[in-house]
Design an enzyme around this catalytic site. Structure first.
Site, PDB file in Angstrom:
ATOM      1  N   ASP A 149       0.884  -1.250   0.028  1.00  0.00           N
ATOM      2  CA  ASP A 149       0.072   0.013  -0.026  1.00  0.00           C
ATOM      3  C   ASP A 149       0.837   1.072  -0.167  1.00  0.00           C
ATOM      4  O   ASP A 149       0.808   2.194   0.956  1.00  0.00           O
ATOM      5  CB  ASP A 149      -0.854  -0.058   1.237  1.00  0.00           C
ATOM      6  CG  ASP A 149      -1.941  -1.332   0.945  1.00  0.00           C
ATOM      7  OD1 ASP A 149      -3.059  -0.983   1.304  1.00  0.00           O
ATOM      8  OD2 ASP A 149      -1.261  -2.454   1.299  1.00  0.00           O
ATOM      9  N   TYR A 175      -2.004   4.445  -5.990  1.00  0.00           N
ATOM     10  CA  TYR A 175      -3.253   5.080  -5.564  1.00  0.00           C
ATOM     11  C   TYR A 175      -3.588   6.060  -6.555  1.00  0.00           C
ATOM     12  O   TYR A 175      -4.282   7.407  -6.063  1.00  0.00           O
ATOM     13  CB  TYR A 175      -3.097   5.481  -3.976  1.00  0.00           C
ATOM     14  CG  TYR A 175      -3.339   4.524  -2.980  1.00  0.00           C
ATOM     15  CD1 TYR A 175      -4.376   4.478  -2.422  1.00  0.00           C
ATOM     16  CD2 TYR A 175      -2.214   3.762  -2.703  1.00  0.00           C
ATOM     17  CE1 TYR A 175      -4.533   3.699  -1.337  1.00  0.00           C
ATOM     18  CE2 TYR A 175      -2.349   2.773  -1.786  1.00  0.00           C
ATOM     19  CZ  TYR A 175      -3.664   2.737  -1.132  1.00  0.00           C
ATOM     20  OH  TYR A 175      -3.618   1.796  -0.067  1.00  0.00           O
ATOM     21  N   HIS A 203      -3.058  -9.692  -1.436  1.00  0.00           N
ATOM     22  CA  HIS A 203      -3.343  -8.187  -0.932  1.00  0.00           C
ATOM     23  C   HIS A 203      -4.354  -8.039   0.219  1.00  0.00           C
ATOM     24  O   HIS A 203      -3.840  -7.551   1.368  1.00  0.00           O
ATOM     25  CB  HIS A 203      -4.006  -7.373  -2.063  1.00  0.00           C
ATOM     26  CG  HIS A 203      -4.068  -6.007  -1.882  1.00  0.00           C
ATOM     27  ND1 HIS A 203      -3.115  -5.147  -1.637  1.00  0.00           N
ATOM     28  CD2 HIS A 203      -5.232  -5.302  -1.685  1.00  0.00           C
ATOM     29  CE1 HIS A 203      -3.398  -3.936  -1.169  1.00  0.00           C
ATOM     30  NE2 HIS A 203      -4.883  -4.073  -1.171  1.00  0.00           N
ATOM     31  N   HIS A 222     -11.235  -3.408   7.121  1.00  0.00           N
ATOM     32  CA  HIS A 222     -11.531  -4.461   6.087  1.00  0.00           C
ATOM     33  C   HIS A 222     -11.852  -5.911   6.815  1.00  0.00           C
ATOM     34  O   HIS A 222     -11.258  -7.001   6.268  1.00  0.00           O
ATOM     35  CB  HIS A 222     -10.235  -4.743   5.453  1.00  0.00           C
ATOM     36  CG  HIS A 222      -9.809  -3.461   4.607  1.00  0.00           C
ATOM     37  ND1 HIS A 222     -10.685  -2.871   3.575  1.00  0.00           N
ATOM     38  CD2 HIS A 222      -8.798  -2.605   4.523  1.00  0.00           C
ATOM     39  CE1 HIS A 222     -10.012  -1.765   2.907  1.00  0.00           C
ATOM     40  NE2 HIS A 222      -9.121  -1.631   3.577  1.00  0.00           N
ATOM     41  N   VAL A 272      -4.894  -3.843   4.722  1.00  0.00           N
ATOM     42  CA  VAL A 272      -5.123  -3.187   6.089  1.00  0.00           C
ATOM     43  C   VAL A 272      -3.882  -2.485   6.470  1.00  0.00           C
ATOM     44  O   VAL A 272      -2.623  -2.648   6.324  1.00  0.00           O
ATOM     45  CB  VAL A 272      -5.216  -4.301   7.233  1.00  0.00           C
ATOM     46  CG1 VAL A 272      -5.372  -3.560   8.588  1.00  0.00           C
ATOM     47  CG2 VAL A 272      -6.668  -5.106   6.872  1.00  0.00           C
TER      48      VAL A 272
END
Length: 377
Positions: A157, A187, A301, A311, A341
């Site tokens: 992430d 992102y 993921h 999540h 997460v």
């Protein structure tokens, strides 16, 4: 699958200790840790040297078999998909020409995306290379070792914030051999120029060491009616060596490096029994030779084990675990790494919701720097 039913001694070897220390050292805090707030977004622009500048940018490399490396880069307009390389600065005595592609996403049109292969290469060796015959930029990379010890950096992430820059700086000092990224890269969230910004942001590291990635939910980028194709930018920009492992999709694949077999699974494509990913995973696990690759690491993921409030109950976690956890357990997978997460969490060896000495260690490593901030509860 060539593994005894009796659970083998799972104590850490030197190789796994290095992996564990790398992961823990990057993200562990003290006994009392106050999670900082998200930092501002950043955007890295392309800086032209002059009006005619068409130099390579967004350069990143990935492993392609045991002796080759694939390099990907982008130019604004047409340029040769040629890489020249050698072991001395300014001496490019070998070359290879690859392929060029581009993609459209609604009104956005990408630059020219080039890919070429360098090899055969010597293990644990520094190389110099230049791209599209551009003499103004000399890049360097180091190949991984052929045997233990090997050091992985693992970040999930990423995003593009001031925290991302901090993470990249930390990784740059870790002397890692290969970076593993379990999804959610840029992102961009449909805004395609942010993919270009991300490529520029990570280029200083991604051009020097192989980055092996898998997709997350932020790579899907499908919009009903307007753009129905999933993973358009991800598949075009971050093409991994899936064919070499017998996979039919860039969303799941495997590779070997220095005694470790790494499997990258796709949380956001079909994973139920009978799906192409499930059938491929069965076949891939059967091919694992633990005498050659004694360590077996899996990346996903969406985590299968998660005590965070974020999540919970998602199909990508619950249903994928239900479908595939038995395969990983029977194959005696050592570690499962996940993102999604935005926190760090490490479990004891676990299977079917209970501690099990024959199960893998699950590690969530989703706090790489994304704009959504950290999961606190």
């Amino acid at each position: 699958m060539g593994v005894s039913r009796a659970c083998p001694d799972r104590r850490l070897t030197v190789a796994m200790a290095i992996l564990a220390v790398t992961i823990a050292g990057m993200f562990a805090g003290g006994h009392s840790y106050s999670r900082p707030k998200a930092r501002r977004n950043i955007f890295v622009r392309h800086i032209k040297a002059n009006s005619e500048d068409n130099s390579p940018e967004q350069v990143h490399i990935s492993l392609l078999g045991k002796e080759s490396m694939k390099v990907s880069w982008i130019t604004e307009s047409e340029a040769p998909a040629t890489v020249e390389y050698g072991t001395s600065a300014g001496v490019y005595n070998r070359s290879s020409t690859g392929t060029t592609s581009s993609y459209r996403y609604m009104i956005y049109k990408s630059g020219q995306i080039h890919e070429a292969v360098m090899g055969p290469l010597e293990a644990n060796t520094n190389y110099h290379y230049r791209l599209s015959s551009d003499p103004s930029r000399d890049f360097t990379f180091k190949t991984p070792p052929a045997e233990f010890p090997i050091k992985f950096a693992v970040v999930g992430d990423f995003g593009q914030t001031e925290w991302t820059k901090s993470t990249l700086e930390h990784v740059s000092h870790s002397k890692y051999d290969v970076l593993l990224l379990p999804g959610d890269l840029s992102y961009a969230n449909y805004i395609q120029p942010r993919w270009d910004s991300f490529g520029r942001l990570v280029e200083p590291l991604a051009s020097q060491r192989p980055w092996m990635v898998t997709q997350g939910n932020h790579e899907v980028e499908a919009i009903p009616v307007l753009h129905s194709e999933r993973f358009t930018a991800y598949n075009a920009r971050w093409r991994m060596p899936f064919e070499e492992s017998g996979s039919d999709s860039n969303l799941y694949y495997s590779f070997d490096v220095a005694g470790v077999h790494v499997i990258m699974l796709g949380s956001y494509t079909d994973f139920d029994p009978g799906s192409t990913q499930y059938v491929w995973l069965q076949a891939d696990l059967r091919r694992v030779d633990r005498s050659k690759t004694p360590w077996l690491v899996v990346l996903i993921h969406a985590p299968w084990y998660n005590t965070n409030t974020a999540h919970q109950g998602e199909d990508e976690s619950v249903e994928m675990k239900k479908a595939m956890e038995g395969l990983l357990y029977q194959a005696r997978v050592d570690i499962v790494l996940a993102g999604h997460v935005h926190a760090y969490e490490r479990f004891t060896r676990v299977y079917d919701g209970k501690a099990d000495e024959c199960g893998p260690i699950h590690i969530t490593i989703g706090d790489g720097g994304n704009k959504e901030g950290l999961a606190k509860e």
